[in-house]
Design an enzyme around this catalytic site. Sequence first.
Site, PDB file in Angstrom:
ATOM      1  N   SER A 107       8.274 -26.828  -3.195  1.00  0.00           N
ATOM      2  CA  SER A 107       6.855 -27.208  -3.196  1.00  0.00           C
ATOM      3  C   SER A 107       6.485 -27.861  -1.877  1.00  0.00           C
ATOM      4  CB  SER A 107       6.598 -28.194  -4.339  1.00  0.00           C
ATOM      5  OG  SER A 107       5.307 -28.754  -4.220  1.00  0.00           O
ATOM      6  N   LYS A 222       1.076 -16.383  -5.384  1.00  0.00           N
ATOM      7  CA  LYS A 222       1.436 -16.958  -6.699  1.00  0.00           C
ATOM      8  C   LYS A 222       0.190 -17.413  -7.458  1.00  0.00           C
ATOM      9  CE  LYS A 222       4.197 -20.729  -8.716  1.00  0.00           C
ATOM     10  NZ  LYS A 222       3.310 -21.810  -9.154  1.00  0.00           N
ATOM     11  N   SER A 244       1.500 -15.867 -12.702  1.00  0.00           N
ATOM     12  CA  SER A 244       1.700 -17.265 -13.110  1.00  0.00           C
ATOM     13  C   SER A 244       0.363 -17.845 -13.539  1.00  0.00           C
ATOM     14  CB  SER A 244       2.241 -18.071 -11.917  1.00  0.00           C
ATOM     15  OG  SER A 244       2.341 -19.445 -12.242  1.00  0.00           O
ATOM     16  N   HIS A 246       0.476 -21.230 -13.636  1.00  0.00           N
ATOM     17  CA  HIS A 246       0.820 -22.580 -13.165  1.00  0.00           C
ATOM     18  C   HIS A 246       1.358 -23.429 -14.326  1.00  0.00           C
ATOM     19  CE1 HIS A 246      -0.265 -24.841  -9.301  1.00  0.00           C
ATOM     20  NE2 HIS A 246       0.449 -25.726  -9.981  1.00  0.00           N
ATOM     21  N   ASP A 277       6.525 -16.220 -13.910  1.00  0.00           N
ATOM     22  CA  ASP A 277       7.042 -17.442 -14.518  1.00  0.00           C
ATOM     23  C   ASP A 277       6.173 -17.792 -15.708  1.00  0.00           C
ATOM     24  OD1 ASP A 277       4.717 -18.928 -13.814  1.00  0.00           O
ATOM     25  OD2 ASP A 277       5.621 -19.732 -12.000  1.00  0.00           O
ATOM     26  N   ARG A 281      12.545 -19.796 -21.210  1.00  0.00           N
ATOM     27  CA  ARG A 281      13.463 -20.828 -21.689  1.00  0.00           C
ATOM     28  C   ARG A 281      14.824 -20.286 -22.108  1.00  0.00           C
ATOM     29  NH1 ARG A 281       9.753 -22.911 -19.653  1.00  0.00           N
ATOM     30  NH2 ARG A 281       8.306 -24.468 -20.483  1.00  0.00           N
TER      31      ARG A 281
HETATM   32  C1  LIG Z   1       5.771 -30.860 -12.899  1.00  0.00           C
HETATM   33  C2  LIG Z   1       5.277 -29.579 -12.307  1.00  0.00           C
HETATM   34  C3  LIG Z   1       4.871 -29.541 -10.974  1.00  0.00           C
HETATM   35  C4  LIG Z   1       4.447 -28.333 -10.406  1.00  0.00           C
HETATM   36  N1  LIG Z   1       4.119 -28.324  -9.076  1.00  0.00           N
HETATM   37  C5  LIG Z   1       3.771 -27.132  -8.497  1.00  0.00           C
HETATM   38  C6  LIG Z   1       3.512 -27.067  -7.094  1.00  0.00           C
HETATM   39  O1  LIG Z   1       3.632 -28.042  -6.366  1.00  0.00           O
HETATM   40  N2  LIG Z   1       3.133 -25.847  -6.592  1.00  0.00           N
HETATM   41  C7  LIG Z   1       3.014 -24.724  -7.373  1.00  0.00           C
HETATM   42  O2  LIG Z   1       2.672 -23.644  -6.874  1.00  0.00           O
HETATM   43  N3  LIG Z   1       3.284 -24.770  -8.699  1.00  0.00           N
HETATM   44  C8  LIG Z   1       3.661 -25.930  -9.270  1.00  0.00           C
HETATM   45  N4  LIG Z   1       3.961 -25.963 -10.604  1.00  0.00           N
HETATM   46  C9  LIG Z   1       3.933 -24.709 -11.397  1.00  0.00           C
HETATM   47  C10 LIG Z   1       5.313 -24.043 -11.391  1.00  0.00           C
HETATM   48  O3  LIG Z   1       5.616 -23.527 -10.110  1.00  0.00           O
HETATM   49  C11 LIG Z   1       5.391 -22.859 -12.395  1.00  0.00           C
HETATM   50  O4  LIG Z   1       4.343 -21.967 -12.115  1.00  0.00           O
HETATM   51  C12 LIG Z   1       5.338 -23.268 -13.864  1.00  0.00           C
HETATM   52  O5  LIG Z   1       5.940 -24.536 -14.066  1.00  0.00           O
HETATM   53  C13 LIG Z   1       6.052 -22.216 -14.714  1.00  0.00           C
HETATM   54  O6  LIG Z   1       5.990 -22.497 -16.074  1.00  0.00           O
HETATM   55  P1  LIG Z   1       7.181 -23.190 -16.905  1.00  0.00           P
HETATM   56  O7  LIG Z   1       7.161 -24.642 -16.531  1.00  0.00           O
HETATM   57  O8  LIG Z   1       6.794 -22.964 -18.324  1.00  0.00           O
HETATM   58  O9  LIG Z   1       8.472 -22.521 -16.536  1.00  0.00           O
HETATM   59  C14 LIG Z   1       4.388 -27.160 -11.192  1.00  0.00           C
HETATM   60  C15 LIG Z   1       4.795 -27.210 -12.529  1.00  0.00           C
HETATM   61  C16 LIG Z   1       5.255 -28.393 -13.086  1.00  0.00           C
HETATM   62  C17 LIG Z   1       5.717 -28.389 -14.512  1.00  0.00           C
END
Ligand SMILES: Cc1cc2nc3c(=O)[nH]c(=O)nc-3n(C[C@H](O)[C@H](O)[C@H](O)COP(=O)(O)O)c2cc1C
Length: 352
Positions: A107, A222, A244, A246, A277, A281
């Site tokens: 990140s 993304k 995604s 997010h 994503d 799990r």
């Molecule tokens: C705590 C947290 C912080 C995240 N920070 C970012 C980030 O800085 N940039 C980004 O593109 N996605 C961020 N994401 C999204 C993740 O990259 C990803 O798309 C998402 O967590 C996937 O789902 P999952 O948690 O069910 O596996 C974040 C997700 C979480 C849970």
Amino acid sequence: MTPDRRLAGLEDRARLRLPAPVFEYVAQGARDGHTTAAAPGSWRQWPLHPHVLRDVTRVDPGTVVLGRTTAVPFGVAPTTLQRAIHPDGELAIARAVAAADGLMVVSSNAGTTFADLATTGVRWWVQCYLPADRTLALPLLRRAVEAGADAVVLTVDTPVVGTKYSTDPQGTVIWDVVDPSMLRVNFDPGYDDAPGSEKALDLGPHDIDWLRSTTGLPVVVKGVLRGDDAVRAVDAGASAVWVSNHGGRQLDGAVSTASALPGVVAAVHGRAQVYVDGGIRTGIDVVTALALGADHVFLGRLPLWALVDGEHGVRETLSELRDQTLETLRLTGAATVPDTRGLVVVEGAKGL
Ligand SMILES: Cc1cc2nc3c(=O)[nH]c(=O)nc-3n(C[C@H](O)[C@H](O)[C@H](O)COP(=O)(O)O)c2cc1C
């Protein structure tokens, strides 16, 4: 406890071990959390149609991602605040991913310098958001390129940050308890106060080309949930699109990635890679995503829950997920990732 059940219990263990605001920050979704809650079960809407009478003596779960082989078909998605979960933060995840011969996306908000991260030897990509004044992104991008990032991931689903509610009775949120030195260490000092540092509201396909020519790296887009947007990204020069929502942290009510993936794969039609994503799990989820046409699968919260136990916890989790993936490949009669295509029956995916 059996290995499989241990993965399922990771979130509960993290709930017991982490300070409440940190746990809540990781777990929460935007608004009422519908999209976040729906994700983990959503892969089961696609039943697997396993092959039999196939030789699965040797099974290879590797995938080719932007021209390079990874030993496992899953990598770590970019997430903020890893150092609030464990002091080793990104370094612990990087070492565990390197040991699995996998891929980590870091990140832009990371609390570890790109130069330190690179010392782990992990294969990594940098994730970024673009600010209103694009030139303000350049120092961070330059640091990532110098430290050896392989690709740049542009997150496009965040013109504004989705609203999240605190459940703490005192209203304490993560930003009240987190040391600011735990994040955003790769930005120039004073970045957040600079005029134009707010997230761009006018992001467009031209930014993909700009990012590619500025960094000299392949660009991965993304946060795509629609086939038509995926085509616009590919037309603009994206090497891959990443399906995604997010983790449900942006638009509550957004479609699950399990539902969106087949339409994006159909629309892209092999012109670029497609990653996904969201709610992954188990190894069965991984194989289902591959069967739907994903070229690689990314994990958000799973490695964060595992990070409670530092590098060791992440290593164990990645190894268990690999074991589950291998078992699922064998049970579906798929000796390689390309063999998984067709394990899921998708009617009429039209690119939307
Ligand atoms: C705590 C947290 C912080 C995240 N920070 C970012 C980030 O800085 N940039 C980004 O593109 N996605 C961020 N994401 C999204 C993740 O990259 C990803 O798309 C998402 O967590 C996937 O789902 P999952 O948690 O069910 O596996 C974040 C997700 C979480 C849970």
